[in-house]
Write a protein that holds these residues in place. Sequence first.
Motif: not given
Length: 429
Positions: A193-197, A205-210, A224-227
């Motif tokens: 999973v790569l949230p970019h903004m 499975e464990k919840g909303e990432i932010q 969380v910002l991953l690229y």
Amino acid sequence: MFYIEKERKINAVKTDVLIAGSGPAGMGAAISAARLGAKVTIVEKNGCLGGISTAGMMSHWTGDCDSNVYREILRESASRNEGEFKDKITAVIDTEKLKFQYLDTLDKAGVKIMLYTFVSEPITEGDTVKGVVVENKSGRTAIYADVTIDASGDGDIAAKAGVPFVTGREEDGKMQPATLMFKVGGADKTIAVLPHMFECSNMTEKGEIQALAKKILPYPAGHVLLYDSTLPGTVTVNMTNAVDIDGTKNEDLVKAEILCRGQIDKIIAFLREYVPGFGNCFLSGTASLIGIRETRHFKGKYTLTGEDIMSAKVFDDWIVKGACFNFDIHNVTGSGLDKNGKQKDFPQNLRYTIPYRCFLPEKIKGLLLCGRNISGTHVAHSNYRVMPICAGMGEGCGAAAAYAVKYKTDLCDVNLKTVQDYLRDGLLF
């Protein structure tokens, strides 16, 4: 307690155009000025060219600008990339290859490159900047220049030369937080999973990432910002966070380094536990340059506003065209997006211009502002500070400087139609 320096003679040299700072703005200025025939010297405090795009381990070129220099950087990077990114025009940055690319480009253009060199102070005569004093392992040197371009990010030359400025937000001086970028290896990109903004809301499975990041990571981290990167299994992480940092103060830069590096282990533990694809990730590298988003906004002959950007205003005296991004205002008091920021739902994608007057400082001659230090508001800055637009700024400033040198004219009297013909159609002058 004070120490009075002794008067002494130092070596002096002459160049046409002196550029302080080699980030995308400085690179753009050096490339265009040199190719237009000016004798160019670029001064960089780090051991590599590129600023945040290399030493800062930036993940990608974000935003866009209709700049020939920027397009050329992307094309050349594509030819140097390997694997799936070979010959593919992409915004993803291989920072190590970009270091080689920048050196090669400036060397071929005939630019004198001074790495590991600090700009100590401007050389001034009355209200005119005549060059700078630099210092490195070889000692101090006075570099006289017909035009000095301050692409230092913080505008160190402009500040010492007496150009008026404000820091951060107009109402309280608060500045966007600092970040230290890093990379992790061992990621499974097939499921990662790569949230970019900030406004990316990814359910796991464990919840909303932010929401998980805000709850679990230590303040002021919490997003969380991953690229993606050009390397297999490697992801660039933009998650460290330091607030109340003044990037013009040495003690604050040290504070930011300590705070951000102290967050990295906790962030990696979070990625392993909560983010799909990162269960076996590990630290593979950290930036050698802290990312400072905002410091001084100098007073120029025109101040660009958020309204100018929203209306995609076309200025008669533009030297940057086709600029496009959002209001990327990081939260000045913590993690995530500031209440005045707007990313995913930015209401327009129209391209705007930046007028030459934003680069001409009030009161001081012989100097051009270039990069995130130009004359603009806090909100406008959050849009134009990104690297493609800064590269476009550099291209425009370099062309204006080369014109001033060639025709021995004041920077205020540059023929902008001729400069615009070069920036638009590549017509030499």
